[in-house]
Design a protein around this motif. Structure first.
Motif, PDB file in Angstrom:
ATOM      1  N   ILE A  37      -2.690  -2.205  -1.086  1.00 53.50           N
ATOM      2  CA  ILE A  37      -2.450  -0.847  -0.604  1.00 53.50           C
ATOM      3  C   ILE A  37      -3.732  -0.058  -0.857  1.00 53.50           C
ATOM      4  O   ILE A  37      -4.163   0.087  -2.000  1.00 53.50           O
ATOM      5  CB  ILE A  37      -1.263  -0.175  -1.332  1.00 53.50           C
ATOM      6  N   HIS A  40      -2.215   6.168   0.054  1.00 48.03           N
ATOM      7  CA  HIS A  40      -0.916   6.758   0.372  1.00 48.03           C
ATOM      8  C   HIS A  40      -1.178   7.951   1.272  1.00 48.03           C
ATOM      9  O   HIS A  40      -2.173   8.657   1.088  1.00 48.03           O
ATOM     10  CB  HIS A  40      -0.183   7.228  -0.891  1.00 48.03           C
ATOM     11  N   ALA A  54       2.554   4.025   2.577  1.00 46.34           N
ATOM     12  CA  ALA A  54       1.395   3.303   2.062  1.00 46.34           C
ATOM     13  C   ALA A  54       0.653   2.708   3.254  1.00 46.34           C
ATOM     14  O   ALA A  54       1.261   2.394   4.280  1.00 46.34           O
ATOM     15  CB  ALA A  54       1.843   2.209   1.106  1.00 46.34           C
ATOM     16  N   VAL A  55      -0.655   2.560   3.103  1.00 45.44           N
ATOM     17  CA  VAL A  55      -1.451   1.990   4.189  1.00 45.44           C
ATOM     18  C   VAL A  55      -2.438   0.966   3.640  1.00 45.44           C
ATOM     19  O   VAL A  55      -3.081   1.196   2.625  1.00 45.44           O
ATOM     20  CB  VAL A  55      -2.177   3.090   5.019  1.00 45.44           C
ATOM     21  N   GLN A  56      -2.489  -0.182   4.307  1.00 42.88           N
ATOM     22  CA  GLN A  56      -3.503  -1.202   4.058  1.00 42.88           C
ATOM     23  C   GLN A  56      -4.469  -1.114   5.218  1.00 42.88           C
ATOM     24  O   GLN A  56      -4.041  -1.095   6.381  1.00 42.88           O
ATOM     25  CB  GLN A  56      -2.883  -2.589   3.999  1.00 42.88           C
ATOM     26  N   TRP A  83       4.248  -6.112   0.690  1.00 44.38           N
ATOM     27  CA  TRP A  83       4.440  -4.953   1.559  1.00 44.38           C
ATOM     28  C   TRP A  83       5.909  -4.735   1.885  1.00 44.38           C
ATOM     29  O   TRP A  83       6.388  -3.605   1.878  1.00 44.38           O
ATOM     30  CB  TRP A  83       3.648  -5.108   2.848  1.00 44.38           C
ATOM     31  N   HIS A  86       7.803  -3.335  -1.053  1.00 46.45           N
ATOM     32  CA  HIS A  86       7.233  -2.102  -1.607  1.00 46.45           C
ATOM     33  C   HIS A  86       8.261  -0.978  -1.513  1.00 46.45           C
ATOM     34  O   HIS A  86       9.086  -0.946  -0.601  1.00 46.45           O
ATOM     35  CB  HIS A  86       5.970  -1.729  -0.817  1.00 46.45           C
ATOM     36  N   VAL A  90       5.138   0.576   4.561  1.00 47.80           N
ATOM     37  CA  VAL A  90       3.717   0.204   4.606  1.00 47.80           C
ATOM     38  C   VAL A  90       3.295   0.031   6.060  1.00 47.80           C
ATOM     39  O   VAL A  90       3.987  -0.625   6.841  1.00 47.80           O
ATOM     40  CB  VAL A  90       3.457  -1.102   3.825  1.00 47.80           C
TER      41      VAL A  90
END
Length: 167
Positions: A37, A40, A54-56, A83, A86, A90
């Motif tokens: 991650i 946010h 959340a971001v990848q 993910w 989580h 995500v």
């Protein structure tokens, strides 16, 4: 191999700029112990809402296979499991330095398990920005399981503070 490579940070910075400037939302980078991650994002609807995703962020063409209408990401099952389990929804961002374009996947139902890995297409139509605001905003509510957990936790947390003398 170079001792320093800024590629991933360039992608994080690009997503941050789009979130702040085009979407008007709050971006919080997660620089310590990245477990999949990168940041946010908090939804702002005139005021901060407390709703987070959340971001990848993956940067560069080496992470993707390009088709006519999408960029296909292939990942390790350990990341997918992390993910999907989580506590926050995500999303996956794809930034391409050469073109300066950033795309986003928001539909977890498009994940395909392929034995030892998984894939997901990120449509080229999903350029992150004002045009994808509604699609990304829809992710903040989370999955049905995440929504149930919030409903269970929220009333208890509100009452717990009053019982212990907190206002």
């Amino acid at each position: 191999m170079a001792r320093f490579d800024a590629t991933e940070q360039i992608g994080v910075n690009a997503v941050q700029q789009i979130v702040l400037k085009e979407l008007g939302w709050i971006f919080r980078e997660q620089p310590v112990i990245d477990m999949g991650i990168d940041a946010h994002i908090e939804l702002v609807d005139e005021q901060p809402t407390g709703k987070l995703i959340a971001v990848q962020i993956r940067t560069g063409p080496s992470h993707f296979t390009e088709t006519d209408d999408a960029y296909i990401f292939r990942g390790k099952l350990t990341h997918l499991d992390y993910w999907t389990n989580h506590s926050l929804p995500v999303i996956l961002g794809a930034h391409f330095i050469e073109s300066g374009e950033t795309f986003v996947h928001v539909d977890a139902n498009r994940v395909k398990r392929t034995g030892k890995s998984w894939t997901i297409p990120i449509p080229k139509a999903n350029r992150l920005g004002a045009g994808t605001r509604d699609a990304v905003a829809s992710v903040f509510d989370g999955s049905p399981a995440q929504q149930r957990m919030r409903k269970l936790a929220a009333p208890d947390a509100a009452h717990q503070g009053r019982r212990e003398g907190f206002s």
